[in-house]
Enzyme design. Structure first.
Site, short mmCIF file in Angstrom:
data_model
loop_
_atom_site.label_atom_id
_atom_site.label_comp_id
_atom_site.label_asym_id
_atom_site.label_seq_id
_atom_site.Cartn_x
_atom_site.Cartn_y
_atom_site.Cartn_z
N ARG A 89 29.39 -41.00 58.98
CA ARG A 89 28.28 -40.65 59.58
C ARG A 89 28.62 -39.69 60.53
O ARG A 89 28.81 -40.25 61.92
CB ARG A 89 27.10 -41.27 59.73
CG ARG A 89 25.52 -40.47 59.82
CD ARG A 89 24.77 -41.78 60.27
NE ARG A 89 23.63 -40.82 60.57
CZ ARG A 89 22.20 -41.49 61.05
NH1 ARG A 89 22.94 -42.22 62.01
NH2 ARG A 89 21.18 -41.31 61.06
N HIS A 178 18.25 -37.06 59.75
CA HIS A 178 17.66 -37.95 58.40
C HIS A 178 18.35 -37.55 57.27
O HIS A 178 17.73 -37.97 56.16
CB HIS A 178 16.28 -38.63 58.70
CG HIS A 178 16.35 -39.08 59.88
ND1 HIS A 178 15.25 -39.13 60.49
CD2 HIS A 178 17.05 -40.25 60.47
CE1 HIS A 178 15.55 -39.67 61.24
NE2 HIS A 178 15.89 -40.38 61.18
N ARG A 239 10.63 -41.13 71.50
CA ARG A 239 10.90 -39.85 71.94
C ARG A 239 9.46 -39.36 71.87
O ARG A 239 8.42 -40.16 70.67
CB ARG A 239 11.81 -39.30 70.71
CG ARG A 239 12.98 -39.93 70.41
CD ARG A 239 13.65 -38.59 69.42
NE ARG A 239 15.44 -38.62 69.46
CZ ARG A 239 16.02 -39.52 68.57
NH1 ARG A 239 15.47 -39.94 67.01
NH2 ARG A 239 16.81 -39.84 68.27
#
Ligand code: AMP
Length: 400
Positions: A89, A178, A239
């Site tokens: 990833r 994502h 966040r």
């Protein structure tokens, strides 16, 4: 036929998360995590056949040591020879990568060049690639980028209202993240409703510790809530999500914050954690809010859901039709409370919740939690590792 496995590696600054995925089923046969790397508290855990085992790492307890331990354990479990590729990833592919890519020296150099766009992630991802190359030099390595799926966004969605030169000269634009998750659940949702993906329009809400919402038309991302960095968009675990940039100047000019402290504040101390003063973890907040009547936890959850609903409504403007909404990620898959709050806020878009189905859908179950007169509201467990494995395997097949 013998099974074909891909080793999927997701490397962070102090952790290596890994799994071995069977490419035929998309399911992980082994998972594990090495964490607190580069400290004396480094730990290494793997789960295989319903058993969890812990191992110690050799000094200097780094990523290389974690991957070496992994190879040793895979050899012991006689899985090593079944692995045909390593899929990594990689968070930021900038505008350079819109597809999964076989890793070469040039690809690594480009990932490194893009590090200024994701200083917390790309260098760690590269460390993982290099550790795996050393330990498993006979295997092809593939990079799967979080941003790649969103490269289909049109200019009007990815440009900021900033001087155009900042985009041309410094690549300042919206990227979206994502990607593997949104792509996967959109495909699953199309299967669920029995319509070709090419004819479907969905809004996908990936709600985990990080949260992003994406409008997916015909299987392609056309707009997404995260931007230049994963900080933009909805409020998340720690966040802030969107805020008036004027607050940043105020913090620096009048409240004595350094730029680093602002980074920390917005990434690590805000969102559910900042508002509740308690936790970034949705499950803990639900417990505090409803079992202990903690008003700040309640408020944090309320704001979280409201902001997500607003984003879903805003992103629906990017579509000309809408088949349904998809919930995924740890919160989206499991929190009936969060799903209910969001759907109740969206009756104008013709979303209506079936309370019983909502309550019963969790722990890896897929279902439609809407009433018959509603648009679809689907809960679909994500499988980012499965996507990375299948895309890595596909890259190999195409390279043959
Ligand atoms: P992820 O980043 O996708 O692993 O998601 C992590 C988030 O999912 C955390 O905020 C968890 O509290 C939340 N989560 C996991 N299970 C549940 C649950 N049963 N109810 C509410 N939130 C959950």
């Amino acid at each position: 036929m013998s099974q074909i496995h891909v080793l999927v590696i997701n490397c962070g600054s102090s952790s290596v998360k890994f799994s071995i995925v069977d490419t035929a089923s998309g399911q992980a046969v082994l998972t594990g995590l090495a964490e607190r790397l580069l400290s004396a508290k480094a730990s290494f855990k793997l789960n295989y056949r319903q058993q969890s085992e812990h191992f110690s790492l050799n000094a200097p307890y780094d990523h290389q040591a974690a991957v070496a331990e992994l190879v040793q354990q895979l050899t012991r479990l006689e899985l090593i020879d079944s692995i045909s590729a390593v899929g990594h990833r990689v968070v930021h592919g900038g505008e350079k990568f819109s597809q999964p890519t076989l890793i070469t020296a040039k690809v690594k150099a480009t990932i490194n060049e893009l590090a200024h766009l994701a200083p917390l992630h790309n260098p760690a991802n590269l460390t993982g690639i290099e550790a795996a190359e050393k330990a498993l030099e006979h295997l092809p390595q593939v990079a799967v980028f979080d941003t790649a799926f969103h490269q289909s966004m049109p200019e009007k969605a990815y440009l900021y209202g900033l001087p155009y030169e900042l985009y041309q000269e410094h690549a300042i634009r919206r990227y979206g993240f994502h990607g593997s998750s949104h792509a996967f659940v959109a495909g699953q949702a199309a299967d669920f409703i029995g319509k070709p993906l090419s004819q479907c329009s969905f809004i996908s809400a990936h709600l985990g510790n990080g949260c992003s919402i994406t409008a997916v038309k015909g299987g392609q991302s056309i707009d997404s809530s995260m931007g230049f960095t994963p900080l933009e968009g909805v409020m998340m675990g720690s966040r802030s999500g969107d805020l008036d940039p004027g607050i940043i100047f105020h913090l620096i000019d009048h409240l004595g914050y350094s730029p680093d402290e602002v980074q920390q504040l917005l990434n690590k101390k805000s969102g559910l954690l900042g508002l509740s003063g308690l936790s970034n973890d949705c499950r803990e907040l639900e417990q505090a809010a409803f079992e202990e009547n903690n008003t700040r936890a309640k408020l944090a959850l309320e704001i979280f859901c409201y902001r997500i609903a607003k984003y879903i409504a805003a992103l629906s403007a990017s579509l000309t039709s809408l088949d349904g909404l998809i919930f995924t990620g740890g919160i989206g898959e499991n929190s009936s409370y969060v799903r209910e709050q969001i759907l109740n806020q969206l009756s104008l878009l013709n979303f209506h919740i079936d309370q019983d189905k909502n309550r019963d859908t969790r722990f890896g179950k897929s279902d439609d939690i809407s009433t018959p007169s509603s648009r679809y509201a689907l809960v679909i467990p994500t499988n980012e590792e499965g996507v990375i494995a299948s895309q890595s395997y596909q890259v190999l097949q195409e390279a043959k």
